[in-house]
Design a protein around this motif. Structure first.
Motif, PDB file in Angstrom:
ATOM      1  N   LYS A   1       0.985  -1.047   0.131  1.00 48.01           N
ATOM      2  CA  LYS A   1      -0.052   0.076   0.058  1.00 48.01           C
ATOM      3  C   LYS A   1       0.078   1.010  -0.160  1.00 48.01           C
ATOM      4  CE  LYS A   1      -4.349   2.532   1.872  1.00 48.01           C
ATOM      5  NZ  LYS A   1      -4.942   2.218   2.829  1.00 48.01           N
ATOM      6  N   ASP A   2       1.932   1.423   0.802  1.00 43.37           N
ATOM      7  CA  ASP A   2       2.727   2.222   0.598  1.00 43.37           C
ATOM      8  C   ASP A   2       3.524   2.949  -0.663  1.00 43.37           C
ATOM      9  OD1 ASP A   2       5.294   0.633   0.428  1.00 43.37           O
ATOM     10  OD2 ASP A   2       5.331   0.901   2.511  1.00 43.37           O
ATOM     11  N   GLY A   3       2.878   1.679  -1.647  1.00 45.49           N
ATOM     12  CA  GLY A   3       3.961   2.018  -3.099  1.00 45.49           C
ATOM     13  C   GLY A   3       5.207   1.223  -3.477  1.00 45.49           C
ATOM     14  N   LEU A   4       5.781   0.553  -2.300  1.00 51.83           N
ATOM     15  CA  LEU A   4       7.249  -0.251  -2.532  1.00 51.83           C
ATOM     16  C   LEU A   4       6.352  -1.490  -3.472  1.00 51.83           C
ATOM     17  CD1 LEU A   4       9.261   0.967   0.692  1.00 51.83           C
ATOM     18  CD2 LEU A   4       8.748   2.394  -1.844  1.00 51.83           C
ATOM     19  N   TRP A   5       7.627  -1.972  -3.900  1.00 47.87           N
ATOM     20  CA  TRP A   5       7.862  -3.744  -4.147  1.00 47.87           C
ATOM     21  C   TRP A   5       8.059  -4.661  -3.021  1.00 47.87           C
ATOM     22  CZ3 TRP A   5       4.603  -4.898  -7.908  1.00 47.87           C
ATOM     23  CH2 TRP A   5       4.162  -4.007  -8.716  1.00 47.87           C
ATOM     24  N   ARG A   6       7.866  -5.505  -2.917  1.00 48.33           N
ATOM     25  CA  ARG A   6       7.786  -6.077  -1.700  1.00 48.33           C
ATOM     26  C   ARG A   6       7.624  -8.704  -2.234  1.00 48.33           C
ATOM     27  NH1 ARG A   6       9.959  -4.127   2.363  1.00 48.33           N
ATOM     28  NH2 ARG A   6       9.839  -6.138   4.114  1.00 48.33           N
ATOM     29  N   TRP A   7       9.132  -8.880  -1.846  1.00 49.29           N
ATOM     30  CA  TRP A   7       8.794  -9.944  -2.940  1.00 49.29           C
ATOM     31  C   TRP A   7       7.999 -10.632  -1.739  1.00 49.29           C
ATOM     32  CZ3 TRP A   7      11.375 -11.275  -7.013  1.00 49.29           C
ATOM     33  CH2 TRP A   7      12.152 -10.481  -7.371  1.00 49.29           C
ATOM     34  N   PHE A   8       7.237 -11.866  -1.977  1.00 46.98           N
ATOM     35  CA  PHE A   8       6.740 -12.274  -1.862  1.00 46.98           C
ATOM     36  C   PHE A   8       6.827 -14.410  -2.327  1.00 46.98           C
ATOM     37  CE2 PHE A   8       4.333  -8.866  -0.437  1.00 46.98           C
ATOM     38  CZ  PHE A   8       4.128  -9.095   0.331  1.00 46.98           C
ATOM     39  N   GLU A   9       7.110 -15.280  -1.451  1.00 55.63           N
ATOM     40  CA  GLU A   9       6.971 -16.101  -1.948  1.00 55.63           C
ATOM     41  C   GLU A   9       5.642 -17.197  -1.659  1.00 55.63           C
ATOM     42  OE1 GLU A   9      10.472 -19.711  -1.011  1.00 55.63           O
ATOM     43  OE2 GLU A   9       8.865 -19.064   0.778  1.00 55.63           O
ATOM     44  N   THR A  10       5.018 -17.655  -2.235  1.00 57.71           N
ATOM     45  CA  THR A  10       3.444 -18.462  -2.658  1.00 57.71           C
ATOM     46  C   THR A  10       3.495 -20.041  -3.196  1.00 57.71           C
ATOM     47  OG1 THR A  10       2.577 -16.057  -3.256  1.00 57.71           O
ATOM     48  CG2 THR A  10       1.348 -18.289  -3.496  1.00 57.71           C
ATOM     49  N   THR A  11       2.810 -19.913  -2.222  1.00 56.97           N
ATOM     50  CA  THR A  11       2.562 -22.105  -1.854  1.00 56.97           C
ATOM     51  C   THR A  11       0.745 -21.472  -3.062  1.00 56.97           C
ATOM     52  OG1 THR A  11       4.103 -23.058  -1.209  1.00 56.97           O
ATOM     53  CG2 THR A  11       2.188 -24.570  -1.700  1.00 56.97           C
ATOM     54  N   ALA A  12       0.676 -22.618  -4.158  1.00 54.05           N
ATOM     55  CA  ALA A  12      -0.999 -22.432  -4.453  1.00 54.05           C
ATOM     56  C   ALA A  12      -1.605 -23.476  -5.038  1.00 54.05           C
ATOM     57  CB  ALA A  12      -0.941 -21.590  -5.258  1.00 54.05           C
ATOM     58  N   THR A  13      -1.955 -23.816  -4.228  1.00 57.16           N
ATOM     59  CA  THR A  13      -2.856 -25.704  -3.984  1.00 57.16           C
ATOM     60  C   THR A  13      -4.128 -25.423  -5.960  1.00 57.16           C
ATOM     61  OG1 THR A  13      -2.272 -26.586  -2.388  1.00 57.16           O
ATOM     62  CG2 THR A  13      -3.449 -27.910  -3.129  1.00 57.16           C
ATOM     63  N   ASN A  14      -4.305 -26.154  -6.414  1.00 58.54           N
ATOM     64  CA  ASN A  14      -5.337 -25.841  -7.085  1.00 58.54           C
ATOM     65  C   ASN A  14      -6.578 -26.620  -7.297  1.00 58.54           C
ATOM     66  OD1 ASN A  14      -7.395 -25.967  -9.611  1.00 58.54           O
ATOM     67  ND2 ASN A  14      -6.097 -25.931 -10.954  1.00 58.54           N
ATOM     68  N   LEU A  15      -7.519 -26.133  -6.326  1.00 63.15           N
ATOM     69  CA  LEU A  15      -8.576 -26.801  -5.855  1.00 63.15           C
ATOM     70  C   LEU A  15      -9.899 -26.411  -6.276  1.00 63.15           C
ATOM     71  CD1 LEU A  15      -7.866 -26.660  -1.589  1.00 63.15           C
ATOM     72  CD2 LEU A  15      -7.597 -28.088  -3.401  1.00 63.15           C
ATOM     73  N   THR A  16      -9.516 -25.542  -7.757  1.00 63.85           N
ATOM     74  CA  THR A  16     -10.916 -25.419  -9.025  1.00 63.85           C
ATOM     75  C   THR A  16     -11.687 -26.734  -8.327  1.00 63.85           C
ATOM     76  OG1 THR A  16      -9.972 -26.342 -10.867  1.00 63.85           O
ATOM     77  CG2 THR A  16      -9.474 -24.163  -9.941  1.00 63.85           C
ATOM     78  N   MET A  17     -11.361 -27.868  -8.691  1.00 65.35           N
ATOM     79  CA  MET A  17     -12.430 -28.670  -8.581  1.00 65.35           C
ATOM     80  C   MET A  17     -13.373 -29.523  -7.567  1.00 65.35           C
ATOM     81  SD  MET A  17     -12.722 -29.290 -11.898  1.00 65.35           S
ATOM     82  CE  MET A  17     -12.978 -31.109 -12.791  1.00 65.35           C
ATOM     83  N   ASP A  18     -12.673 -28.539  -6.193  1.00 61.60           N
ATOM     84  CA  ASP A  18     -13.583 -28.879  -4.544  1.00 61.60           C
ATOM     85  C   ASP A  18     -14.600 -28.021  -5.041  1.00 61.60           C
ATOM     86  OD1 ASP A  18     -13.871 -28.612  -2.514  1.00 61.60           O
ATOM     87  OD2 ASP A  18     -11.999 -29.388  -1.894  1.00 61.60           O
ATOM     88  N   PRO A  19     -15.701 -27.746  -4.549  1.00 60.34           N
ATOM     89  CA  PRO A  19     -16.670 -26.707  -4.474  1.00 60.34           C
ATOM     90  C   PRO A  19     -17.026 -25.850  -3.198  1.00 60.34           C
ATOM     91  CG  PRO A  19     -18.018 -29.826  -4.524  1.00 60.34           C
ATOM     92  CD  PRO A  19     -16.057 -29.383  -4.962  1.00 60.34           C
ATOM     93  N   ALA A  20     -16.081 -26.966  -2.319  1.00 63.19           N
ATOM     94  CA  ALA A  20     -15.930 -26.003  -0.761  1.00 63.19           C
ATOM     95  C   ALA A  20     -15.615 -24.378  -1.601  1.00 63.19           C
ATOM     96  CB  ALA A  20     -15.470 -26.877   0.143  1.00 63.19           C
ATOM     97  N   PHE A  21     -14.082 -24.571  -2.060  1.00 63.45           N
ATOM     98  CA  PHE A  21     -13.777 -22.959  -2.763  1.00 63.45           C
ATOM     99  C   PHE A  21     -13.319 -23.102  -3.717  1.00 63.45           C
ATOM    100  CE2 PHE A  21     -11.107 -25.767   0.529  1.00 63.45           C
ATOM    101  CZ  PHE A  21     -10.073 -25.060   1.688  1.00 63.45           C
ATOM    102  N   GLY A  22     -14.167 -23.955  -5.155  1.00 69.14           N
ATOM    103  CA  GLY A  22     -13.797 -23.658  -6.294  1.00 69.14           C
ATOM    104  C   GLY A  22     -12.765 -22.365  -6.725  1.00 69.14           C
ATOM    105  N   GLY A  23     -11.593 -22.935  -6.570  1.00 69.43           N
ATOM    106  CA  GLY A  23     -10.290 -22.010  -6.823  1.00 69.43           C
ATOM    107  C   GLY A  23      -9.141 -21.988  -6.172  1.00 69.43           C
ATOM    108  N   PHE A  24      -7.975 -21.256  -6.264  1.00 72.04           N
ATOM    109  CA  PHE A  24      -6.712 -21.606  -5.607  1.00 72.04           C
ATOM    110  C   PHE A  24      -6.887 -21.231  -3.874  1.00 72.04           C
ATOM    111  CE2 PHE A  24      -6.940 -21.048 -10.073  1.00 72.04           C
ATOM    112  CZ  PHE A  24      -5.384 -21.987 -10.820  1.00 72.04           C
TER     113      PHE A  24
END
Length: 195
Positions: free
Chosen positions: A111-134
């Motif tokens: 929000k302060d306009g600066l770029w921050r480095w992020f490490e992300t672990t994403a699980t594809n749960l698009t087929m799971d109706p409880a999530f319908g996404g990642f």
């Protein structure tokens, strides 16, 4: 009347260009202890957690994610999850098949306009109706990235200084009776006449 346990969630949101308060009251009297524990874990987790729809829209972010980005959920939910991702890093976000887990590192604008480095672990749960996404877990690794860059720069400066001297400098690692050279300055040929 009767007294019963509720959850009260009040957040600032933008409504027709004006700041408004949204209050959500949830009757928790029927919630199980396990549900309360799970909700507490999500809310108190040190890592950011989010749910992103199959079409890339942010549907949920926990309080830790909000703190890391300096944004409230109201400022992000309903927008493309990549709206604050550095344009040069969009290609680093891998596509995945349902059930797959992928990791990536990207820069995200705080929000302060600066770029921050992020490490992300994403699980594809698009087929799971409880999530319908990642479902993603993410953390700010900016201090680590900056430390690695500083170390690399210090290493380059040291190599330059060592190559500018008339002496031959080197480093070695000794393991038992074995000595392994780990660095020899580039001017060894000039000083000793051999490579």
């Amino acid at each position: 009347g009767r007294v019963f346990e509720v959850d009260l969630d009040i957040r600032g949101v933008m409504l027709d260009g004006r700041v408004a308060a949204l209050a959500v009251v949830t009757d928790r009297s029927a919630a199980t202890e396990a549900e309360r524990r799970q909700r507490g874990l999500i809310e108190m987790a040190g890592e950011g957690l989010s749910v992103i729809s199959a079409d890339g829209v942010l549907r949920f972010m926990n309080p830790a994610g909000e703190r890391m980005l300096g944004l409230s959920t109201g400022e992000m939910v309903g927008k493309l999850a990549t709206s604050n991702t550095h344009p040069d890093d969009l290609a680093a976000i891998p596509l995945s098949k349902p059930g797959e887990v992928r990791r990536h590192v990207t820069r995200v604008r705080h929000k302060d306009g600066l770029w921050r480095w992020f490490e992300t672990t994403a699980t594809n749960l698009t087929m799971d109706p409880a999530f319908g996404g990642f479902v993603s877990a993410f953390r700010d690794i900016t201090p680590r990235v900056e430390a690695e860059r500083a170390l690399g720069e210090a290493h380059r400066r040291l190599e330059y200084l060592l190559s500018a001297t008339a002496a031959v400098t080197y480093t070695a690692r000794v393991v038992g009776e074995t000595v392994t050279t780990t660095y020899i300055c580039p001017n060894v040929a000039d000083v000793l006449g051999w490579e």
